[in-house]
Design a protein around this motif. Sequence first.
Motif, PDB file in Angstrom:
ATOM      1  N   UNK A 606      -8.620   1.874  -2.003  1.00  0.00           N
ATOM      2  CA  UNK A 606      -9.835   1.749  -2.816  1.00  0.00           C
ATOM      3  C   UNK A 606     -10.429   0.391  -2.460  1.00  0.00           C
ATOM      4  N   UNK A 607     -11.561   0.389  -1.857  1.00  0.00           N
ATOM      5  CA  UNK A 607     -12.147  -0.877  -1.430  1.00  0.00           C
ATOM      6  C   UNK A 607     -11.588  -1.309  -0.092  1.00  0.00           C
ATOM      7  N   UNK A 608     -11.579  -2.636   0.124  1.00  0.00           N
ATOM      8  CA  UNK A 608     -11.224  -3.189   1.423  1.00  0.00           C
ATOM      9  C   UNK A 608      -9.793  -3.728   1.416  1.00  0.00           C
ATOM     10  N   UNK A 609      -9.258  -3.802   2.607  1.00  0.00           N
ATOM     11  CA  UNK A 609      -7.959  -4.450   2.800  1.00  0.00           C
ATOM     12  C   UNK A 609      -8.196  -5.938   2.990  1.00  0.00           C
ATOM     13  N   UNK A 684      -3.445  -7.566   0.696  1.00  0.00           N
ATOM     14  CA  UNK A 684      -3.708  -7.109  -0.672  1.00  0.00           C
ATOM     15  C   UNK A 684      -4.650  -5.912  -0.590  1.00  0.00           C
ATOM     16  N   UNK A 685      -4.303  -4.839  -1.283  1.00  0.00           N
ATOM     17  CA  UNK A 685      -5.171  -3.664  -1.296  1.00  0.00           C
ATOM     18  C   UNK A 685      -4.920  -2.881  -2.577  1.00  0.00           C
ATOM     19  N   UNK A 699       9.801  -0.797   3.185  1.00  0.00           N
ATOM     20  CA  UNK A 699       9.212  -1.076   4.499  1.00  0.00           C
ATOM     21  C   UNK A 699       8.204   0.033   4.801  1.00  0.00           C
ATOM     22  N   UNK A 700       6.917  -0.326   4.878  1.00  0.00           N
ATOM     23  CA  UNK A 700       5.844   0.672   4.985  1.00  0.00           C
ATOM     24  C   UNK A 700       4.944   0.390   6.187  1.00  0.00           C
ATOM     25  N   UNK A 701       4.230   1.433   6.588  1.00  0.00           N
ATOM     26  CA  UNK A 701       3.254   1.319   7.674  1.00  0.00           C
ATOM     27  C   UNK A 701       1.869   1.132   7.072  1.00  0.00           C
ATOM     28  N   UNK A 702       1.206   0.068   7.483  1.00  0.00           N
ATOM     29  CA  UNK A 702      -0.098  -0.274   6.918  1.00  0.00           C
ATOM     30  C   UNK A 702      -1.127  -0.359   8.038  1.00  0.00           C
ATOM     31  N   UNK A 703      -2.247   0.348   7.868  1.00  0.00           N
ATOM     32  CA  UNK A 703      -3.318   0.323   8.874  1.00  0.00           C
ATOM     33  C   UNK A 703      -4.196  -0.895   8.671  1.00  0.00           C
TER      34      UNK A 703
END
Length: 832
Positions: A606-609, A684-685, A699-703
Amino acid sequence: MSTQVELKVYPNKLDLALYEPCTGYTGQTLSSWLQVNVPAYDDREEPLFSVNINGEHVLPSEWTIYKFKRGDDIKLVVEAKDPITIAYAVIAVIAIGVAVYAANQIPDNYNSTTPDGSSIYDINTQGNKPRLMGVIPEGAGRHLIFPDYLTMPRREYINNEQWLYLMLCVGKGEYEILPQEITIGNTPVNRYVGDVDYQVFGPGEDVTTHEAHRNVYTSSEVGSTAGTNGIELKGKVTNSGGSNSVYDYTFIDDKIKVYMVEYEPELGGYIRYLVMPPFDIGEILTVQFSLENQNDGYYKLIEKGRNGSTVKKVDGQFQDDPNWTGFITESDSHANVNVENSGGDGQFNGPFFACPKGEKTNKLWLDFSLPRGLGELDDNGNFLSRTVALKIEYRDDGALSWTPVDTITFTNSTNDQLGRTVSVDIPTKIRPEVRVKRITAANDDTRIYDEIYWTSLKSELESATRYEGMTTIAVKIRGTNALAGSAENKFNLIATRKLPIYENGAWTEPKPTTDIAPFFAHVIKSSGHSDNKIGLDEANALHSIWHARGDEFNAVFDSASTIFETLKRVLAVGFAEPTIDFGRIIPVRDQKRTIYKHMYQPDNYIGQLDRSISLIDDDEPDGVEVEYFSPITWKSETVICLLPEDQGINPEKVRAFGITSRDKAYQYGMRKRRTRRYRRTRFDFKTEMDALNSRYLDYCALADDIPGYEQTGRVQFINGRSIFIDNENLIWQTGEPHILALRKPDGTLSGPYNATKGSAINEVIIDRDLDFQATLNGTMEPPLYMFGINTRWCNGVIIRDIKPSSIDKVSVTADLDDDRVYLDDDSLAPIL
């Protein structure tokens, strides 16, 4: 025909104006509705929410029976089960999982507050001390302990030797204590053969089998002071040149006449003459005949004269007796007349109360010391026997009459120091006041050794017979020269905590252990929680890692703390932290991982990274100095932790609570140093409910949104291993291997798969079959994808914070992971 019914889900029972409307159907049970609409739902003994239908509470046992009816008013209310959950119970029951942020900073440990009693972590305060109204120390693993006093130390003379009794608390719980690891100062007690006797008692065992269990109060009014040995008991000096002198008395009316009777060698007999009485005006006199006599009692000297001294009779409280009309005349009496209240030569010393106000006792001990021995030298230098006799009396608080104890005599012929403890049993419990006088005449002859001191008055108060929930040790120590300076407050031992261990789905019997996982579970269980509140499976999985690495937690908690702060300390030595998940407290470890849990990309933001990078500051620490507790010296030592480029001029100072190994302290410090140096990027997102799938430290994959990195979007169609995406401008880089990862319906990541270009412009071919069944019929969101070259298809991040801000928005903070953080996890400390 089924019709729709509305279910209202209240995330906060304190604000019933806020709810999420959901849809069910008539004839449907709540249990079936939950299974269809809540993928993470599982049956629990204590559900995280309550159900209210038409104003009536519905028990969980009825959820599979009651069927929704048209017009039902159905309310589901999230119920906080403990204080920690309350703070975070602000989300709908649709997303039952909650991940809680736990700060990763270890509290500045050893002595954040000054505890009542001794602290083993401060060399200046190490020692045995009382812990009045303080926290009972609790040990974990193997550690040095200075046991605290359960009763105050007491001394007793046995066969002219002084013995010290100590009753000490080792700590809360059960411990293994090896005989060779019990010491006084730095010397094991097994070196003092015959001088030390001790007995260890487990929680709840009967301690009355050892004399040290007695709770003994020592009067502060009797005892040695600076420059003295105690209260000297003085007898009337009767030697005036070699012949004995005695007094005779005449009692008549209200007067006492005093006669000196002396032997006159020239006459060959005794002469008797009036003398000035050896008493002062205002003193209280005791008159006592060898046989019962009506003149016995207390008298106050009013007027002093050679021809008779006027007295007034008083009672035991020294108040005037108005009924007294005078003495019954008695001449040439050999009565004993002594001064009652000044403690002078031949007078009573005291009275002193033997126990505090409000307490009672039926057992007394009085200690007496003869520092120069007892005996008499004859003209040939031989030591002859001599005897000193004492009189002891006691009475209850407020009583008028005294109760005498059998005359105490000391007889010996030695110039060695002597001592004796006299015990007095009282038939009923009272608050006694005690007085003592010497009834043997003193002598000013330098060849006579008979000085005697009253050095202690003790009484037994209510004594515990057992100590529930704690290990204790009773000690009896002979006061030899070797032990005199260190026995009372330097008794210490090394103890290993005994705890049950969770193995193969069950708890073992308590056994000595230094492992992290058993104490982690113990902290939670000792706070009143049951097994279903502990992440036993997660702890057991980490236990295998910790045990294989040799990670241990060895510490003593001797100040107040919260359960969560305690757990953070316990887990920190294993690079782990506590979190709350589904109402359970579970440990999660920050370790090198290669498998991604969830996927986050612009389609579920939601919104920007937001990306923030912490640049290196000239003033930031250039190393870590770790303070740990040495298992050899049991004192604080330090190890410096530096990266190759560090000079160590301004190191960060860290205390490693629970670590007693130099190598482990080095690994702990290097992890902190590498984390500070290489984890400098934060993301932050926000998402809708998606982020609630993740847990703390996942441990996650973040674009990312930087051009040239990964490409993201939605899947349109799947045909076997051919994945058709919504991007017809997919960028392939010549000569580079490519990766495609997909998002499953539960948010977890599928893949990553090795990808090659298909014949269609939006076709990607993967190297193996998908591990899930994709739904592309529009009933749910299609799979999302991330695509890029092998080294730049995503950002591997560590989830740091998940904060629900409403029923449809979650804020997430994550750190960009870096493999360099873990490079020294198994390194050995540099050789000094």
